[in-house]
Design a protein around this motif. Structure first.
Motif, PDB file in Angstrom:
ATOM      1  N   UNK A 217      -2.230  -0.026 -11.298  1.00 33.74           N
ATOM      2  CA  UNK A 217      -1.528   0.763 -10.285  1.00 33.74           C
ATOM      3  C   UNK A 217      -1.274  -0.005  -8.998  1.00 33.74           C
ATOM      4  N   UNK A 218      -2.157  -0.929  -8.654  1.00 34.77           N
ATOM      5  CA  UNK A 218      -1.950  -1.697  -7.433  1.00 34.77           C
ATOM      6  C   UNK A 218      -0.694  -2.558  -7.572  1.00 34.77           C
ATOM      7  N   UNK A 219      -0.519  -3.177  -8.746  1.00 38.16           N
ATOM      8  CA  UNK A 219       0.677  -3.981  -8.991  1.00 38.16           C
ATOM      9  C   UNK A 219       1.912  -3.087  -8.978  1.00 38.16           C
ATOM     10  N   UNK A 221       2.389  -0.270  -7.461  1.00 35.63           N
ATOM     11  CA  UNK A 221       2.724   0.131  -6.105  1.00 35.63           C
ATOM     12  C   UNK A 221       3.464  -0.994  -5.384  1.00 35.63           C
ATOM     13  N   UNK A 222       3.050  -2.205  -5.686  1.00 40.01           N
ATOM     14  CA  UNK A 222       3.630  -3.340  -5.001  1.00 40.01           C
ATOM     15  C   UNK A 222       5.106  -3.540  -5.343  1.00 40.01           C
ATOM     16  N   UNK A 223       5.470  -3.315  -6.596  1.00 41.03           N
ATOM     17  CA  UNK A 223       6.822  -3.730  -6.990  1.00 41.03           C
ATOM     18  C   UNK A 223       7.807  -2.589  -7.248  1.00 41.03           C
ATOM     19  N   UNK A 224       7.345  -1.330  -7.317  1.00 45.83           N
ATOM     20  CA  UNK A 224       8.234  -0.279  -7.820  1.00 45.83           C
ATOM     21  C   UNK A 224       9.021   0.421  -6.722  1.00 45.83           C
ATOM     22  N   UNK A 241       7.903   5.752  -4.905  1.00 41.87           N
ATOM     23  CA  UNK A 241       6.601   5.134  -4.679  1.00 41.87           C
ATOM     24  C   UNK A 241       5.857   5.841  -3.550  1.00 41.87           C
ATOM     25  N   UNK A 256      -6.241   9.345 -11.582  1.00 42.57           N
ATOM     26  CA  UNK A 256      -5.911   7.959 -11.907  1.00 42.57           C
ATOM     27  C   UNK A 256      -5.977   7.091 -10.642  1.00 42.57           C
ATOM     28  N   UNK A 257      -5.388   7.582  -9.556  1.00 41.88           N
ATOM     29  CA  UNK A 257      -5.391   6.823  -8.312  1.00 41.88           C
ATOM     30  C   UNK A 257      -6.808   6.652  -7.785  1.00 41.88           C
TER      31      UNK A 257
ATOM     32  N   UNK B 265      -2.647  -7.381  -5.203  1.00 48.24           N
ATOM     33  CA  UNK B 265      -2.047  -6.310  -4.416  1.00 48.24           C
ATOM     34  C   UNK B 265      -3.080  -5.204  -4.218  1.00 48.24           C
ATOM     35  N   UNK B 267      -4.082  -1.246  -3.375  1.00 51.06           N
ATOM     36  CA  UNK B 267      -3.517   0.086  -3.498  1.00 51.06           C
ATOM     37  C   UNK B 267      -3.263   0.684  -2.117  1.00 51.06           C
ATOM     38  N   UNK B 271       3.955  -1.547   0.890  1.00 49.11           N
ATOM     39  CA  UNK B 271       4.597  -2.536   0.051  1.00 49.11           C
ATOM     40  C   UNK B 271       4.962  -3.783   0.841  1.00 49.11           C
TER      41      UNK B 271
END
Lengths: 330, 336
Positions: A217-219, A221-224, A241, A256-257, B265, B267, B271
């Protein structure tokens, strides 16, 4: 987001029939993807997240018509591509590409990198044999590999380099859309960041649209731009996002978060976590009603009987949960 | 946190060196690792694939694969050198005083043995329990790790359980004989995050209840942030940084640790357009560069880094924070 979507997924269903018992005497149906609806807009990154077996990869495969959909539609350029046979699908294949998780098993070990990357170009007749080396060199440069790699074999490359080759191959026919199926999950952390950056750079350069399938989820969040959360074959929630991470509505998304560990010891000490009990039920016999009700902390009687409707509760924020009021997202 | 000064650490590894037999001759894959684990302490051993983190732990109980051998060093456990023990002495330690949990429960559990029988085996062997007592204890252990209906599950075969359940069985096996030290090798890597959170909570809980020491091997820095007392960061077979967990995250000192932390990255972050990444890839075993193993990928590398190997030195003004980096060490001296 008023624009016409690049790809429209309508009521997509994928069931697998499996044989059980020592002699395969019993048939059973795996409900891998059940009635999934979403749009993908040009130039965006839409991520699908969820735990193993939730159907996120099957959604990606079925959407590209790599597996026959059981029912439902995927509209691309006015055509329902999941109804096409392989021959009529071919012109669309060029535009719709995929990068897989494991760069160790997806590159032909007997082909040089140049052949791997050049093959789709020759197949789709986008260049002559004479023009090919130059094209391959340019593609390798796009993914940050030197031209001399064209004569090497996959086993000579590291995991990160192989994933770059897989991306170059996907780029070879100038696609509009790429499914990244756990494309960075098998890589080491330091290399993972390189590939994420590469994907972002290429998106900007070529205006690509990504369907990014991942469990980190961290990834995500970074790209979506937008994120869809799947649980046991169904979409639980889909939102931008910002909406999803700052105001998750579905109880599964919240759990999940809260389960994702953070690289911050101070934060971890004070963080309130909501730990789900139990395991994901088998997709062979998904629970009636809302599929999450067996693990849901706020399940009501209705959740055990009635499948929650897929609704847009505020503009852009879709959720399937009886407990969420329309407009509650505010 | 760390063991009191008058107390010897439970595990004290010094100068551990491991070699692999290759076609080009022997190559060093673990180079003089020092590592201590205090009584009741949880230590995270962090590194990327191939850094030697798993081999280091496997070597302690002599479970190394065929072509890989310990070439030097000592590993004192409760005052006795594990590497010099006879096989029969070692058998008492292995699975008894030291429990292991491996990454992949599907390949580490015996597929044709009921999980109850697999759990009873060490109890009967190490604790001389009767079959009936061992069965009772096995049920207790399954309940301890949160498996519902343990009386029924005890007769299940591994394939009848989900991944999370199998990993719980592995943990129950690791804990079977009340070990003083539990070595967990990426026990949650194959699991989903919600199940991972369950397992992490379970281990935290058990550690408190049983006052065990734990070594948690992982590549996931985020995972250990809330779990361990101290962290050792491994790169290409050496410890490059070793610090209390809060200190490591607040003041990462080795360029590799900093690079690793910057490349995940978060959470909680908004971004960012690009992640900072470390260029290149870790050296293959047997192709370690001369000098500091990280030098070829390091933005700060100076000529000395390519010539000689830095050793761990204390970071000024801290307790228990050590780093092996010429540049960081020089900067500290200049600042002092």
């Amino acid at each position: 987001m008023a624009a016409e979507p690049l790809i429209k997924v309508e009521n997509l269903v994928k069931h697998f029939v499996v044989r059980l018992g020592a002699f395969g005497e019993r048939g059973a149906t795996v409900h891998a993807v059940d009635d999934v609806n979403f749009d993908i807009f040009a130039g965006e990154t839409l991520s699908l997240v969820g735990e193993s077996g939730c159907g996120k990869s099957t959604t990606g495969f079925t959407l590209l018509n790599l597996q026959k959909a059981t029912s439902g539609k995927v509209i691309f350029q006015g055509e329902n591509i999941v109804s096409l046979d392989e021959k009529r699908m071919r012109p669309y294949r060029r535009e719709l590409q995929i990068v897989f998780q494991d760069p160790y098993s997806t590159l032909n070990p007997r082909m040089t990198i140049g052949e791997v990357v050049g093959e789709p170009i020759l197949f789709h007749k986008l260049a002559t044999k004479a023009e090919l080396p130059e094209k391959v060199t340019r593609l390798l440069a796009d993914v940050g590999l030197p031209a001399r790699f064209a004569s090497r074999y996959p086993h000579e490359l590291s995991g990160g380099q192989r994933q770059r080759v897989a991306i170059a191959r996907a780029l070879a026919c100038q696609p509009k859309f790429i499914v990244c199926d756990e494309a960075i999950s098998a890589l080491d952390v330091s290399v993972q960041a390189q590939i994420i950056n590469l994907l972002l750079d290429l998106q900007e350069k070529y205006g690509l649209t990504y369907l990014f399938i991942a469990h980190d989820l961290a990834v995500v969040r970074h790209i979506s731009d937008r994120v869809g959360v799947m649980y046991l074959g169904r979409l639980a929630e889909l939102a931008t996002r910002e909406q999803l991470f700052s105001n998750p509505l579905h109880p599964y998304t919240r759990a999940l978060l809260s389960a994702v560990p953070e690289a911050d010891p101070e934060l971890e000490k004070t963080r309130q976590r909501q730990i789900l009990v139990g395991d994901v039920p088998s997709p062979l016999a998904p629970p009636a009603g809302c599929r999450f009700h067996t693990r849901c902390p706020i399940a009501m009687d209705k959740c055990r009987a009635v499948v929650p409707e897929w609704r847009e509760v505020v503009p852009g924020h879709h959720v399937a949960c009886h407990a969420v009021e329309v407009g509650a997202a505010g | 946190m760390t063991a009191p000064a008058d107390n010897k650490p439970l595990l004290d590894v010094r100068g551990l060196t491991i070699e692999i037999e290759t076609r080009r001759g022997p190559a060093i894959i673990v180079d003089g690792i020092n590592l201590t684990v205090g009584k009741g302490e949880t230590v995270g051993v962090v590194g990327e694939s191939g850094c030697g983190k798993s081999l280091t732990m496997l070597s302690l109980v002599r479970l190394l694969p065929n072509k890989i051998k310990v070439k030097g060093g000592t590993a004192e456990f409760a005052g006795r050198d594990l590497l010099k023990m006879s096989k029969s002495e070692l058998r008492q330690v292995r699975g008894g005083k030291i429990g292991f949990v491996f990454q992949d429960p599907m390949t580490s559990l015996n597929p044709v043995m009921r999980i109850g029988d697999q759990l009873c085996e060490p109890l009967i062997y190490h604790r001389n329990m009767s079959k009936a007592d061992a069965r009772k204890r096995a049920i207790e252990l399954l309940r301890l790790v949160g498996i519902p209906g343990p009386e029924q599950r005890i007769t299940a075969y591994p394939h009848e359980l989900s991944g999370g359940m199998r990993q719980r069985v592995m943990i129950a096996m690791g804990l079977a004989c009340d070990p003083e030290l539990l070595i967990a090798d990426e026990p949650t890597t194959a699991l989903d995050v919600t199940i991972q959170a369950q397992i992490v909570d379970l281990v935290k809980d058990l550690r408190k209840k049983l006052n065990m020491s734990v070594v948690w091997i992982t590549h996931d820095l985020a995972l250990i942030a809330g779990l361990v007392d101290r962290v050792a960061v491994l790169y290409a077979g050496t410890v490059v940084e070793d610090a209390p967990v809060g200190e490591l995250f607040a003041r990462p000192t080795h360029p590799y640790t900093r690079g690793l932390l910057a490349s995940i990255p978060k959470l909680s972050d908004e971004q960012a357009s690009r992640l900072s990444s470390i260029g290149g890839t870790p050296p293959e075993p047997g192709r370690r560069p001369k000098g500091c193993p990280f030098a070829p990928r390091c933005a700060l590398a100076e000529s000395v880094c390519h010539e000689s190997v830095p050793v761990l030195e204390s970071v000024a003004g801290t307790s228990g924070h050590r780093v092996a980096c010429f540049v960081a060490q020089r900067q500290m001296k200049e600042a002092a």
